[in-house]
Design an enzyme around this catalytic site. Structure first.
Site, PDB file in Angstrom:
ATOM      1  N   ASP A 275    -102.725  16.081 -53.422  1.00 39.68           N
ATOM      2  CA  ASP A 275    -101.490  16.760 -53.810  1.00 39.68           C
ATOM      3  C   ASP A 275    -101.723  17.503 -55.128  1.00 39.68           C
ATOM      4  O   ASP A 275    -102.352  16.978 -56.052  1.00 39.68           O
ATOM      5  CB  ASP A 275    -100.355  15.740 -53.959  1.00 39.68           C
ATOM      6  CG  ASP A 275     -98.995  16.396 -53.991  1.00 39.68           C
ATOM      7  OD1 ASP A 275     -98.219  16.187 -53.033  1.00 39.68           O
ATOM      8  OD2 ASP A 275     -98.692  17.116 -54.979  1.00 39.68           O
TER       9      ASP A 275
ATOM     10  N   ASN B 219     -91.062  12.780 -46.296  1.00 49.83           N
ATOM     11  CA  ASN B 219     -89.730  13.275 -46.608  1.00 49.83           C
ATOM     12  C   ASN B 219     -89.255  14.172 -45.468  1.00 49.83           C
ATOM     13  O   ASN B 219     -90.046  14.926 -44.884  1.00 49.83           O
ATOM     14  CB  ASN B 219     -89.747  14.062 -47.921  1.00 49.83           C
ATOM     15  CG  ASN B 219     -90.073  13.171 -49.112  1.00 49.83           C
ATOM     16  OD1 ASN B 219     -89.654  12.018 -49.166  1.00 49.83           O
ATOM     17  ND2 ASN B 219     -90.846  13.696 -50.049  1.00 49.83           N
TER      18      ASN B 219
ATOM     19  N   HIS C 203     -95.857  16.003 -43.153  1.00 53.58           N
ATOM     20  CA  HIS C 203     -96.959  15.492 -43.975  1.00 53.58           C
ATOM     21  C   HIS C 203     -96.613  14.104 -44.456  1.00 53.58           C
ATOM     22  O   HIS C 203     -95.438  13.779 -44.654  1.00 53.58           O
ATOM     23  CB  HIS C 203     -97.257  16.421 -45.152  1.00 53.58           C
ATOM     24  CG  HIS C 203     -96.062  16.753 -45.996  1.00 53.58           C
ATOM     25  ND1 HIS C 203     -95.124  17.697 -45.609  1.00 53.58           N
ATOM     26  CD2 HIS C 203     -95.639  16.275 -47.190  1.00 53.58           C
ATOM     27  CE1 HIS C 203     -94.183  17.789 -46.541  1.00 53.58           C
ATOM     28  NE2 HIS C 203     -94.455  16.921 -47.512  1.00 53.58           N
TER      29      HIS C 203
ATOM     30  N   HIS D 155     -98.711  22.433 -36.145  1.00 50.65           N
ATOM     31  CA  HIS D 155     -97.496  22.583 -36.948  1.00 50.65           C
ATOM     32  C   HIS D 155     -96.328  21.862 -36.283  1.00 50.65           C
ATOM     33  O   HIS D 155     -95.902  22.230 -35.184  1.00 50.65           O
ATOM     34  CB  HIS D 155     -97.140  24.064 -37.153  1.00 50.65           C
ATOM     35  CG  HIS D 155     -95.917  24.246 -37.993  1.00 50.65           C
ATOM     36  ND1 HIS D 155     -95.962  24.438 -39.354  1.00 50.65           N
ATOM     37  CD2 HIS D 155     -94.591  24.205 -37.666  1.00 50.65           C
ATOM     38  CE1 HIS D 155     -94.724  24.539 -39.828  1.00 50.65           C
ATOM     39  NE2 HIS D 155     -93.871  24.396 -38.817  1.00 50.65           N
TER      40      HIS D 155
ATOM     41  N   HIS E 210     -93.784  21.422 -42.954  1.00 53.70           N
ATOM     42  CA  HIS E 210     -94.880  21.065 -42.041  1.00 53.70           C
ATOM     43  C   HIS E 210     -95.069  19.573 -42.264  1.00 53.70           C
ATOM     44  O   HIS E 210     -95.382  19.157 -43.394  1.00 53.70           O
ATOM     45  CB  HIS E 210     -96.134  21.876 -42.404  1.00 53.70           C
ATOM     46  CG  HIS E 210     -97.346  21.625 -41.544  1.00 53.70           C
ATOM     47  ND1 HIS E 210     -98.082  22.645 -40.977  1.00 53.70           N
ATOM     48  CD2 HIS E 210     -97.972  20.472 -41.178  1.00 53.70           C
ATOM     49  CE1 HIS E 210     -99.097  22.129 -40.291  1.00 53.70           C
ATOM     50  NE2 HIS E 210     -99.056  20.801 -40.408  1.00 53.70           N
TER      51      HIS E 210
HETATM   52  P1  5GP Z   1     -92.508  17.250 -49.947  1.00 52.03           P
HETATM   53  O1  5GP Z   1     -91.665  17.430 -51.180  1.00 52.03           O
HETATM   54  O2  5GP Z   1     -92.277  18.380 -48.955  1.00 52.03           O
HETATM   55  O3  5GP Z   1     -92.413  15.896 -49.319  1.00 52.03           O
HETATM   56  O4  5GP Z   1     -94.013  17.332 -50.425  1.00 52.03           O
HETATM   57  C1  5GP Z   1     -94.682  18.518 -50.619  1.00 52.03           C
HETATM   58  C2  5GP Z   1     -95.843  18.214 -51.526  1.00 52.03           C
HETATM   59  O5  5GP Z   1     -96.748  19.299 -51.466  1.00 52.03           O
HETATM   60  C3  5GP Z   1     -95.450  18.033 -52.989  1.00 52.03           C
HETATM   61  O6  5GP Z   1     -95.826  16.730 -53.428  1.00 52.03           O
HETATM   62  C4  5GP Z   1     -96.225  19.143 -53.713  1.00 52.03           C
HETATM   63  O7  5GP Z   1     -96.743  18.727 -54.960  1.00 52.03           O
HETATM   64  C5  5GP Z   1     -97.328  19.474 -52.731  1.00 52.03           C
HETATM   65  N1  5GP Z   1     -97.768  20.850 -52.790  1.00 52.03           N
HETATM   66  C6  5GP Z   1     -96.974  21.961 -52.827  1.00 52.03           C
HETATM   67  N2  5GP Z   1     -97.737  23.064 -52.836  1.00 52.03           N
HETATM   68  C7  5GP Z   1     -99.028  22.637 -52.791  1.00 52.03           C
HETATM   69  C8  5GP Z   1    -100.286  23.338 -52.778  1.00 52.03           C
HETATM   70  O8  5GP Z   1    -100.364  24.565 -52.800  1.00 52.03           O
HETATM   71  N3  5GP Z   1    -101.399  22.574 -52.736  1.00 52.03           N
HETATM   72  C9  5GP Z   1    -101.351  21.213 -52.704  1.00 52.03           C
HETATM   73  N4  5GP Z   1    -102.533  20.548 -52.677  1.00 52.03           N
HETATM   74  N5  5GP Z   1    -100.201  20.525 -52.717  1.00 52.03           N
HETATM   75  C10 5GP Z   1     -99.059  21.236 -52.752  1.00 52.03           C
HETATM   76 ZN    ZN Z   2     -97.476  24.594 -40.706  1.00 50.85          ZN
END
Ligand code: 5GP
Ligand code: ZN
Length: 113
Positions: free
Chosen positions: A29, A85, A98, A45, A96
Site C-alpha cells: 500500500d 472495505n 482488494h 476486475h 476494484h
Molecule cells: P480502500 O480505501 O479503497 O479500502 O483502499 C485503497 C488503498 O489503496 C488505500 O489504502 C490507499 O493507500 C491505496 N492506494 C491508493 N492509490 C494507490 C497507488 O497508486 N498505489 C498503491 N500501492 N496503493 C494505493
Molecule cells: Zn479494476
C-alpha cells in the site's frame, strides 16, 4: 481502462510487488497503516465484495488461497488482519475489490472507529 488497480496489475502504474500468480497480484500500500500493509487483488476486475456471486467466486477463492503465501512472503509469523472495505459507508476509495493485509505489530483491538 480507468481503474487504478487494473492499471497497476497491467504494469501501467508502478507498484512494489510482493506476490503474483495467474489470478492474483499483491503489492505494498502506498500509504501504510501498519509496518506491513499489502493489498491483495484479483487480476479480474470485480467492483467490491458486494459484487461476489457464483460467476466470480472462484476468483475470490484464488485471492484467499494467495493470502497465506503473501503473509509468508511478508514474514507475518505472528498473525495479521485482513480487511476489505465496501462502498460509501465502508470507505472504499478504489472500486476494484482488494484485501488489505495488515500486520508486523500487535494491531489495535478496536476495528470500528
Ligand atoms: P480502500 O480505501 O479503497 O479500502 O483502499 C485503497 C488503498 O489503496 C488505500 O489504502 C490507499 O493507500 C491505496 N492506494 C491508493 N492509490 C494507490 C497507488 O497508486 N498505489 C498503491 N500501492 N496503493 C494505493
Ligand atoms: Zn479494476
Amino acid at each position: 481502462m480507468s481503474c487504478l488497480f487494473c492499471k497497476i496489475i497491467a504494469g501501467e502504474i508502478p507498484s512494489a510487488k510482493v506476490y503474483e500468480d495467474e489470478k492474483v497480484y499483491a503489492f505494498k500500500d502506498i500509504s501504510p497503516q501498519a509496518p506491513v500493509h499489502v493489498l491483495v487483488v484479483p487480476r479480474e476486475h470485480i467492483e467490491s465484495a458486494d459484487k461476489i456471486d457464483a460467476t466470480n467466486s472462484a476468483t475470490v477463492a484464488a485471492v484467499f488461497e494467495a493470502i497465506p503465501k503473501v503473509a509468508t512472503a511478508c514474514g507475518l509469523t505472528c498473525g495479521y488482519r485482513v480487511i476489505t472495505n465496501i462502498g460509501e459507508d465502508g470507505c472504499q476509495s478504489v472500486k476494484h475489490i482488494h484485501f488489505h493485509i495488515l500486520g508486523g505489530e500487535k494491531l489495535p483491538e478496536n476495528m470500528g472507529n
